[in-house]
Design a protein around this motif. Structure first.
Motif, short mmCIF file in Angstrom:
data_model
loop_
_atom_site.label_atom_id
_atom_site.label_comp_id
_atom_site.label_asym_id
_atom_site.label_seq_id
_atom_site.Cartn_x
_atom_site.Cartn_y
_atom_site.Cartn_z
N LEU A 186 -88.66 -48.53 -82.24
CA LEU A 186 -87.58 -47.97 -81.42
C LEU A 186 -86.74 -49.05 -80.76
CD1 LEU A 186 -89.29 -44.92 -79.67
CD2 LEU A 186 -87.29 -44.85 -81.16
N SER A 187 -87.41 -50.04 -80.16
CA SER A 187 -86.67 -51.09 -79.47
C SER A 187 -85.85 -51.93 -80.44
CB SER A 187 -87.64 -51.99 -78.69
OG SER A 187 -88.58 -52.58 -79.58
N THR A 188 -86.28 -52.01 -81.70
CA THR A 188 -85.52 -52.75 -82.70
C THR A 188 -84.35 -51.94 -83.25
OG1 THR A 188 -87.53 -53.93 -83.35
CG2 THR A 188 -85.67 -54.02 -84.88
N ALA A 189 -84.61 -50.66 -83.55
CA ALA A 189 -83.57 -49.80 -84.12
C ALA A 189 -82.54 -49.39 -83.08
CB ALA A 189 -84.20 -48.57 -84.76
N ALA A 190 -82.98 -49.20 -81.83
CA ALA A 190 -82.06 -48.76 -80.77
C ALA A 190 -82.21 -49.68 -79.57
CB ALA A 190 -82.34 -47.31 -80.38
N PRO A 191 -81.65 -50.88 -79.62
CA PRO A 191 -81.83 -51.84 -78.53
C PRO A 191 -81.23 -51.40 -77.21
CG PRO A 191 -80.20 -52.64 -80.11
CD PRO A 191 -80.83 -51.43 -80.72
N GLY A 192 -80.36 -50.39 -77.24
CA GLY A 192 -79.74 -49.92 -76.02
C GLY A 192 -80.63 -49.03 -75.17
N LEU A 193 -81.74 -48.57 -75.73
CA LEU A 193 -82.64 -47.70 -74.98
C LEU A 193 -83.35 -48.49 -73.88
CD1 LEU A 193 -84.40 -45.54 -77.75
CD2 LEU A 193 -82.73 -44.77 -76.06
N SER A 194 -83.55 -47.83 -72.75
CA SER A 194 -84.28 -48.48 -71.65
C SER A 194 -85.76 -48.54 -71.98
CB SER A 194 -84.06 -47.70 -70.35
OG SER A 194 -84.63 -46.41 -70.45
#
Length: 242
Positions: A186-194
């Motif tokens: 998740l952090s790699t695919a969507a770096p904008g997520l908190s």
């Protein structure tokens, strides 16, 4: 040299406290022998920090961190599924289990830590130190600092493992690896997520897997206790004759 080693130990040790590496070390310690886990961590740490101090900051900046993170996520997910599969059908905690080998777990730990630490903040910190100080001292100190920090997590895993049955340890470690894999993906695919959003969404995967595993184990145990298909029938030919 000694001052540089001590400085590197302190910086890396503090950077690793509460990091995913410690959680990984604890999880591996629940599953494998402590010396196998520590050996894999030490080897991976030495290799990663040798790369960072040998080539320096420029290689660190040029590393394909996105690709490495995706590979790490897939590794965590594969280890988690593999671990859960081993405990999916087991209902008897006292049944004999095959002896564990040391080589396969060693390479699992080694590859997981290599992928997790490449491009990590610790690697960049080590590369930055190596640009201004003696690279040998930085390499030795950073490697020792990471091994010491992860050794604390291994010790906690050993203490926890003494009070838990083996099937609970296996299922728990498998679910933790599913969480690591989902969070990394998740952090790699969507770096904008908190960080909170990543943690909450990533928890869905181990929650669903845990519900499936416990439901499957419950059905297996019920069939066994009720004399279902898994119960062993005694042939009539073996009955005592007058």
């Amino acid at each position: 040299m000694i001052a540089m080693i001590l400085l590197s130990i302190g910086i890396v040790f503090l950077a690793e406290l509460g990091d995913k590496s410690q959680l990984m070390a604890l999880t591996f310690a629940l599953r494998y022998r402590w010396w196998v886990v520590l050996g894999g961590i030490a080897t991976a740490s030495a290799a990663v920090h040798l790369i960072s101090v040998g080539v320096g900051y420029f290689l660190g900046a040029a590393l394909p961190t996105r690709t490495i993170s995706l590979l790490a996520a897939l590794t965590f997910l594969a280890v988690g599924l593999w671990t859960l599969r081993e405990h999916l059908g087991s209902v008897d905690d006292d049944e004999p289990k095959p002896p564990r080998t040391s080589m396969a777990p060693f390479f699992v730990v080694l590859s997981a830590f290599l992928l997790a630490e490449l491009g990590d903040r610790t690697m960049f910190a080590t590369a930055a130190l190596a640009t201004d100080y003696d690279w040998v001292g930085v390499w030795l100190g950073s490697t020792i600092g990471m091994v010491v920090a992860d050794a604390l997590a291994i010790a906690i895993g050993i203490l926890v493992g003494k009070h838990l049955p083996e099937h609970a340890i296996g299922i728990g470690s498998g679910l933790l690896f599913l969480y690591f894999g989902s969070a990394t993906m998740l952090s790699t695919a969507a770096p904008g997520l908190s960080g909170v959003a990543v943690a909450a969404i990533a928890a869905i995967t181990p929650a669903l897997a845990g519900a499936f595993v416990f439901a499957r184990r419950g059905r297996t145990r019920s069939r066994t206790e009720s004399g279902g298909p898994e119960a062993v029938a005694v042939p009539r030919s073996t009955e005592a004759r007058p």
